[in-house]
Design a protein around this motif. Structure first.
Motif: not given
Length: 332
Positions: A190-192, A201-206, A225-237, A247-251
């Protein structure tokens, strides 16, 4: 600091001096005269630099240890200043490192790690291996620390981006802390990404369990993928997210697929020394597309006025500001 049990075998006076300088240099009221004295102390003996680096590792670890209340499972608030806690934790780590028996007790209770690794990149990507067998690919401008506790493997992503291939261990969870939340797995890929107060957070496998400030977690499946910011009670899908773009940054690529400038700036700014700013909300609604080299984002900024209806100005602090070019008034 990468060993089975925290131990030290050093001259006490040298260790005391190194500890003193480590604490003083991290205080806001450290003076120029003190910094010059520190330089003279370093130059006086080659062993001083080695001892100071060892103390820096201990200092860095102290920031990542559980608070005393957390260590004993206390749920109530701990009313302590940040400086007081930092000094107490630092002193505790030194004491635990100096006394093998006490260090062993700290390990058994889950308070003290037996492995410590710290990695930091600036203008290059790097792939590293953690002591548990996991591998991590680090993007540019990334700061990451790994601590191995008895009951969990813990990574702290201070800033930047990392792609994890986690060695599977169902009895020893792998936890990535970033911002005000975390991602918890036992073995996966996964990617963070963390920029300021935003974490994606982006999940590739598992499978990965992502939770934020409110401790409410969502379990992601591959491609989610899920995203959260300071103050968020729960992540946003995130729906309809582009898995490949994240994941393009890996290239070495930065992909902007029909994003508004408001959406694109966090992705662009992570590669700049000083962040771009928007002059107003209208400028933020202008859209941008393209594939860019992550090493040439500065050139991208200079070319923006050639492809978008904007012009660049400078703010008082030297930051670049994007300004929308207003369209001519409609003819009557």
């Amino acid at each position: 600091m990468n060993q089975d049990r925290p131990t030290i075998d050093i001259d006490d006076s040298m260790a005391d001096a190194a500890a003193h300088w480590c604490m003083r240099l991290h205080e806001g009221d450290c003076t120029t005269a003190e910094r010059e004295a520190f330089g003279r102390w370093l130059a006086a003996d080659p062993r001083h630099a080695e001892e100071y680096q060892a103390m820096l590792a201990i200092w860095h670890t102290a920031d990542l240890l559980p608070r005393p209340a957390q260590a004993i499972g206390h749920a109530g608030p701990v009313r302590r200043s940040g400086r007081r806690w930092r000094a107490q934790a630092y002193a505790a780590v030194i004491a635990l490192a100096a006394l093998p028996l006490v260090g062993w007790i700290g390990w058994e209770q889950g308070w003290v790690p037996n492995r410590y690794q710290h990695f930091e990149t600036t203008d290059h990507m790097q792939t590293v291996q953690l002591s548990d067998g996991s591998t991590v690919q680090l993007n540019l401008n990334t700061d990451l620390t790994y601590l191995n506790f008895k009951h969990q493997r813990r990574v702290t992503l201070k800033h930047g981006e990392a792609f994890f291939t986690v060695h599977h261990d169902s009895t020893h969870p792998f936890v990535v802390r970033a911002g005000n939340g975390q991602a918890r797995v036992t073995g996966t890929r996964f990617n963070v990404w963390k920029y300021q107060d935003t974490v994606k957070v982006t999940l590739v496998e598992g499978s990965v369990l992502v939770s934020s400030e409110g401790k409410t977690g969502y379990r992601l499946g591959p491609g989610m993928q899920a995203i959260y910011r300071k103050g968020d009670f729960e992540p946003q899908l995130l729906e309809n997210s582009n898995f490949a773009d994240a994941l393009a940054w890996r290239s070495g690529k930065l992909v902007l697929d029909n994003l508004t400038l408001e959406q694109a700036l966090p992705a662009i700014n992570r590669y700049l020394d000083k962040p771009l700013r928007l002059a107003d909300s209208g400028t933020g609604q202008i859209r941008i597309s393209g594939i860019y080299n992550t090493r040439e984002v500065g050139q991208l900024v200079n070319n923006l006025p050639k492809v978008l209806p904007i012009y660049l100005t400078r703010s008082n602090d030297g930051s670049t500001v994007l300004n929308r070019i207003s369209p001519p008034p409609a003819k009557r």
